[in-house]
Design an enzyme around this catalytic site. Structure first.
Site, PDB file in Angstrom:
ATOM      1  N   CYS A 179       0.816  -1.226   0.000  1.00  0.00           N
ATOM      2  CA  CYS A 179       0.000   0.000   0.000  1.00  0.00           C
ATOM      3  C   CYS A 179       0.843   1.266   0.000  1.00  0.00           C
ATOM      4  O   CYS A 179       0.341   2.350  -0.285  1.00  0.00           O
ATOM      5  CB  CYS A 179      -0.953  -0.006   1.194  1.00  0.00           C
ATOM      6  SG  CYS A 179      -2.056  -1.428   1.185  1.00  0.00           S
ATOM      7  N   HIS A 227      -3.589   6.922   2.386  1.00  0.00           N
ATOM      8  CA  HIS A 227      -3.928   5.602   1.844  1.00  0.00           C
ATOM      9  C   HIS A 227      -5.333   5.229   2.336  1.00  0.00           C
ATOM     10  O   HIS A 227      -5.668   5.448   3.494  1.00  0.00           O
ATOM     11  CB  HIS A 227      -2.901   4.575   2.305  1.00  0.00           C
ATOM     12  CG  HIS A 227      -3.281   3.180   1.958  1.00  0.00           C
ATOM     13  ND1 HIS A 227      -3.572   2.791   0.671  1.00  0.00           N
ATOM     14  CD2 HIS A 227      -3.460   2.076   2.737  1.00  0.00           C
ATOM     15  CE1 HIS A 227      -3.896   1.517   0.671  1.00  0.00           C
ATOM     16  NE2 HIS A 227      -3.852   1.056   1.909  1.00  0.00           N
ATOM     17  N   ASN A 256     -10.046  -0.512  -1.026  1.00  0.00           N
ATOM     18  CA  ASN A 256      -8.597  -0.387  -0.917  1.00  0.00           C
ATOM     19  C   ASN A 256      -7.957  -0.987  -2.168  1.00  0.00           C
ATOM     20  O   ASN A 256      -7.878  -2.204  -2.301  1.00  0.00           O
ATOM     21  CB  ASN A 256      -8.117  -1.111   0.349  1.00  0.00           C
ATOM     22  CG  ASN A 256      -6.607  -1.031   0.542  1.00  0.00           C
ATOM     23  OD1 ASN A 256      -5.890  -0.559  -0.338  1.00  0.00           O
ATOM     24  ND2 ASN A 256      -6.143  -1.498   1.680  1.00  0.00           N
TER      25      ASN A 256
END
Lengths: 282, 47
Positions: free
Chosen positions: A67, A207, A237
């Site tokens: 990520c 994020h 995500n």
């Protein structure tokens, strides 16, 4: 994403970026693809994207930082511009998380999504662009968020497939604990390092893993919700894709000179923050 | 000449057309739960 690979999403994003910025594919020097879902272990997804989009003078590589991939790639790509080596670098964050998600696992299947974002980096002499970055890693966190099989530790076999070892394994509580502390800490650290108060920061670009982590980071930075980019409710995500997709979504609201803090935390563990001055008005 | 910095001069995203809805997910999860219950039932019968 039903059909296609990570490179297909990159190709769409790159073609759109080149058209939008009026650039010829042959003018691009370097392409960095941040991803944990490359088309293949090799060749690199970057190679495939360069060939498919006509960037025949570019070279590139894939970068794995889960990520945090986009901030790792952005910081890395910026070095090639700052040294004067290159004039045009494309940084891509992409993941086809649906290819490594177990849809029988309710704790992960509702979280992750597929998507790509591509950013063009060019030299600037007005002081815009990447101002600073702090990147961190701690390999002790590997057991909490990983794809156990498919690499050299556990090559693909009937057993690894039967055990579901090619899917994302996440120990959510542990990851949350580390993420909520480290993402907030590194965001506050880059502000302090650059003498930025909460009034000086125009946007937090976090994020998109979890709204509580985003809120904790914004609170630590002293930022109101109006200054926080959020699109997790739309795309989930998308791992390395979240930050460029946020920038794309909010592009029209960004003004030249805006101070942005990009912040991420991911598998590895990896985490970090980038302080960026936005370079243009849409 | 001033210091050269690296600026983002363009940004573009791409998202797949297919969207997995909450409804789609709930069907998968319910199907999975049904499968698990069936498997447990079969194991119980076997033992």
């Amino acid at each position: 994403m039903k059909d296609g690979a990570s490179s297909d999403m990159c190709i769409e994003a790159v073609n759109g970026l080149l058209k939008k910025t009026g650039n010829d594919p042959e003018d691009i020097d370097l392409v960095i693809v941040a991803t944990v879902t490359p088309d293949h272990p090799f060749p690199s997804t970057s190679n495939i994207v360069c060939a498919a989009t006509g960037m025949k003078n570019a070279w590139g590589y894939d970068l794995i930082a889960a990520c945090s991939g986009f901030i790792y790639a952005l910081s890395t790509g910026a070095q090639f511009i700052e040294t004067g080596k290159y004039k045009k670098v494309i940084v891509i964050g992409v993941d086809k998380m649906s290819s490594i998600i177990d849809y029988k696992d309710r704790t992960t299947c509702v979280i992750f999504g597929d998507g790509a974002g591509a950013a063009l980096l060019e030299p600037n002499e007005e002081g815009m662009g990447v101002q600073d970055f702090i990147l961190r890693a701690d390999g002790k966190g590997k057991e909490f968020l990983l794809q156990p099989a498919g690499g050299s530790v556990h090559p693909a076999s009937i057993e690894t497939v039967e055990k579901g070892m090619h899917y994302v394994h996440q120990e959510g509580k542990q990851v949350f604990k580390f993420a909520v502390t480290n993402m907030a800490d590194v965001s506050a650290e880059i502000m302090e390092k650059n003498n930025l108060g909460s009034d000086d920061v125009d946007w937090l670009v976090p994020h998109q893993a979890n709204l509580r982590i985003i809120d904790a980071t914004a609170n630590r930075m002293g930022l109101p919700k109006e200054k926080v980019m959020i699109n997790i409710q739309k795309y989930g995500n998308t791992t390395a894709g979240t930050l460029p997709l946020c920038l794309w979504d909010y592009e029209k609201q960004l003004k030249k000179g805006d101070n942005l803090i990009l912040s991420a935390f991911g598998g590895g563990f990896t985490w970090g923050a980038v302080y960026l001055k936005w370079a243009y008005n849409s | 000449m001033g210091k050269i910095t690296a600026a983002i001069t363009g940004i573009q995203g791409y998202l797949p057309e297919h969207i997995l809805s909450n409804d789609d997910l709930s069907k998968i999860v319910i199907r999975t739960m049904s499968g698990l219950l069936l498997e447990l039932e079969l194991r119980r019968e076997e033992s």
